[in-house]
Design a protein around this motif. Structure first.
Motif, PDB file in Angstrom:
ATOM      1  N   ILE A 155       0.870  -1.178   0.000  1.00 52.50           N
ATOM      2  CA  ILE A 155       0.000   0.000   0.000  1.00 52.50           C
ATOM      3  C   ILE A 155       0.902   1.221   0.000  1.00 52.50           C
ATOM      4  CG2 ILE A 155      -1.884   1.205   1.155  1.00 52.50           C
ATOM      5  CD1 ILE A 155      -2.259  -1.508   2.749  1.00 52.50           C
ATOM      6  N   ASP A 156       0.902   1.912  -1.128  1.00 55.64           N
ATOM      7  CA  ASP A 156       1.820   3.047  -1.274  1.00 55.64           C
ATOM      8  C   ASP A 156       1.205   4.053  -2.241  1.00 55.64           C
ATOM      9  OD1 ASP A 156       3.990   4.777  -1.536  1.00 55.64           O
ATOM     10  OD2 ASP A 156       5.452   3.144  -1.631  1.00 55.64           O
ATOM     11  N   SER A 188       3.068   1.665   3.509  1.00 51.10           N
ATOM     12  CA  SER A 188       4.044   2.744   3.425  1.00 51.10           C
ATOM     13  C   SER A 188       3.418   4.001   4.014  1.00 51.10           C
ATOM     14  CB  SER A 188       4.449   2.971   1.965  1.00 51.10           C
ATOM     15  OG  SER A 188       5.368   4.033   1.885  1.00 51.10           O
ATOM     16  N   MET A 189       3.932   4.439   5.134  1.00 49.82           N
ATOM     17  CA  MET A 189       3.372   5.581   5.843  1.00 49.82           C
ATOM     18  C   MET A 189       4.067   6.864   5.399  1.00 49.82           C
ATOM     19  SD  MET A 189       2.610   4.025   9.618  1.00 49.82           S
ATOM     20  CE  MET A 189       4.320   3.979  10.079  1.00 49.82           C
ATOM     21  N   THR A 190       4.004   7.107   4.108  1.00 50.93           N
ATOM     22  CA  THR A 190       4.557   8.322   3.538  1.00 50.93           C
ATOM     23  C   THR A 190       3.413   9.078   2.891  1.00 50.93           C
ATOM     24  OG1 THR A 190       5.085   7.143   1.503  1.00 50.93           O
ATOM     25  CG2 THR A 190       6.832   7.325   3.129  1.00 50.93           C
ATOM     26  N   GLU A 224      -5.274   4.292  13.084  1.00 50.20           N
ATOM     27  CA  GLU A 224      -6.637   3.947  12.674  1.00 50.20           C
ATOM     28  C   GLU A 224      -6.622   3.196  11.345  1.00 50.20           C
ATOM     29  OE1 GLU A 224      -9.366   7.272  12.729  1.00 50.20           O
ATOM     30  OE2 GLU A 224      -8.410   8.052  14.541  1.00 50.20           O
ATOM     31  N   VAL A 225      -5.786   3.651  10.424  1.00 54.37           N
ATOM     32  CA  VAL A 225      -5.667   2.981   9.125  1.00 54.37           C
ATOM     33  C   VAL A 225      -5.208   1.538   9.335  1.00 54.37           C
ATOM     34  CG1 VAL A 225      -4.336   2.926   6.970  1.00 54.37           C
ATOM     35  CG2 VAL A 225      -5.258   5.100   7.817  1.00 54.37           C
ATOM     36  N   LEU A 260       3.440  -4.944   8.120  1.00 54.96           N
ATOM     37  CA  LEU A 260       4.692  -4.223   8.272  1.00 54.96           C
ATOM     38  C   LEU A 260       4.428  -2.777   7.876  1.00 54.96           C
ATOM     39  CD1 LEU A 260       7.778  -4.004   8.675  1.00 54.96           C
ATOM     40  CD2 LEU A 260       8.029  -4.669   6.267  1.00 54.96           C
ATOM     41  N   CYS A 261       4.711  -1.851   8.778  1.00 60.11           N
ATOM     42  CA  CYS A 261       4.563  -0.422   8.515  1.00 60.11           C
ATOM     43  C   CYS A 261       5.954   0.143   8.256  1.00 60.11           C
ATOM     44  CB  CYS A 261       3.930   0.289   9.703  1.00 60.11           C
ATOM     45  SG  CYS A 261       2.289  -0.335  10.114  1.00 60.11           S
ATOM     46  N   VAL A 262       6.126   0.804   7.122  1.00 66.64           N
ATOM     47  CA  VAL A 262       7.429   1.373   6.781  1.00 66.64           C
ATOM     48  C   VAL A 262       7.291   2.876   6.587  1.00 66.64           C
ATOM     49  CG1 VAL A 262       8.298  -0.761   5.741  1.00 66.64           C
ATOM     50  CG2 VAL A 262       7.147   0.917   4.304  1.00 66.64           C
ATOM     51  N   SER A 263       8.376   3.581   6.869  1.00 66.52           N
ATOM     52  CA  SER A 263       8.390   5.025   6.724  1.00 66.52           C
ATOM     53  C   SER A 263       9.790   5.472   6.327  1.00 66.52           C
ATOM     54  CB  SER A 263       7.984   5.689   8.040  1.00 66.52           C
ATOM     55  OG  SER A 263       8.098   7.087   7.950  1.00 66.52           O
ATOM     56  N   LYS A 264       9.847   6.544   5.538  1.00 70.17           N
ATOM     57  CA  LYS A 264      11.141   7.133   5.181  1.00 70.17           C
ATOM     58  C   LYS A 264      11.709   7.941   6.346  1.00 70.17           C
ATOM     59  CE  LYS A 264      10.009   7.595   0.309  1.00 70.17           C
ATOM     60  NZ  LYS A 264       9.789   8.552  -0.793  1.00 70.17           N
ATOM     61  N   LEU A 265      10.828   8.367   7.242  1.00 70.76           N
ATOM     62  CA  LEU A 265      11.233   9.139   8.408  1.00 70.76           C
ATOM     63  C   LEU A 265      11.189   8.265   9.654  1.00 70.76           C
ATOM     64  CD1 LEU A 265       9.039  12.277   7.716  1.00 70.76           C
ATOM     65  CD2 LEU A 265      11.449  11.981   7.144  1.00 70.76           C
ATOM     66  N   ARG A 266      12.121   8.496  10.545  1.00 67.86           N
ATOM     67  CA  ARG A 266      12.098   7.752  11.808  1.00 67.86           C
ATOM     68  C   ARG A 266      10.988   8.335  12.673  1.00 67.86           C
ATOM     69  NH1 ARG A 266      14.842   4.044  13.829  1.00 67.86           N
ATOM     70  NH2 ARG A 266      16.593   4.270  12.408  1.00 67.86           N
ATOM     71  N   LEU A 267      10.025   7.513  13.009  1.00 67.75           N
ATOM     72  CA  LEU A 267       8.890   7.953  13.809  1.00 67.75           C
ATOM     73  C   LEU A 267       9.240   7.872  15.290  1.00 67.75           C
ATOM     74  CD1 LEU A 267       6.083   6.142  11.807  1.00 67.75           C
ATOM     75  CD2 LEU A 267       6.846   8.508  11.601  1.00 67.75           C
ATOM     76  N   GLU A 268       8.513   8.615  16.096  1.00 67.11           N
ATOM     77  CA  GLU A 268       8.775   8.640  17.529  1.00 67.11           C
ATOM     78  C   GLU A 268       8.612   7.239  18.116  1.00 67.11           C
ATOM     79  OE1 GLU A 268       6.289  11.561  19.357  1.00 67.11           O
ATOM     80  OE2 GLU A 268       6.913  13.109  17.942  1.00 67.11           O
ATOM     81  N   ILE A 269       9.403   6.964  19.140  1.00 67.90           N
ATOM     82  CA  ILE A 269       9.423   5.628  19.742  1.00 67.90           C
ATOM     83  C   ILE A 269       8.059   5.229  20.297  1.00 67.90           C
ATOM     84  CG2 ILE A 269      10.222   6.363  22.011  1.00 67.90           C
ATOM     85  CD1 ILE A 269      11.344   3.182  20.180  1.00 67.90           C
TER      86      ILE A 269
END
Length: 111
Positions: free
Chosen positions: A7-8, A54-56, A64-65, A85-94
């Motif tokens: 999903i992107d 892909s959380m971009t 929610e998604v 698996l959730c992926v992001s180009k940015l490092r998300l908060e812990i």
């Protein structure tokens, strides 16, 4: 062969990511948005082993998604629900990463 639902919303990113997954001999199906992904997950003809979100792109209520996607997988009545698996180009908060993990999904940063 494992089936991946990718999903992107970013077409260029999805193409690059999809090629890398296919190079690893994974069967990749792309959904251009979450609505299409929900329909595919509810349709028993499109059974997948792993869902990569892909959380971009535009800011969304990602938790929610993810919950909606997981519920769609359960509603299909399959014995095995896909892994998420959730992926992001940015490092998300812990704390956000931990929330994803507590939902039974995994998180990875594409650095």
């Amino acid at each position: 062969m494992l089936k991946i639902l990718l999903i992107d919303e970013d077409g260029e990113h999805a193409e690059q990511f999809g090629h890398e997954l296919a190079r690893r001999r994974l069967d990749v199906i792309r959904a251009i948005d979450c609505g299409e992904a929900l329909a595919r997950l509810r349709n028993r003809e499109h059974i997948c082993d792993i869902v990569i979100l892909s959380m971009t792109g535009r800011s969304r209520p990602w938790l929610e998604v993810l919950r909606d996607l997981q519920q769609a997988g359960h509603q299909a009545g399959l014995h095995e629900v896909p892994l998420f698996l959730c992926v992001s180009k940015l490092r998300l908060e812990i704390d956000f990463q931990l929330k994803i993990e507590r939902m039974g999904a995994r998180y990875a940063c594409e650095e």
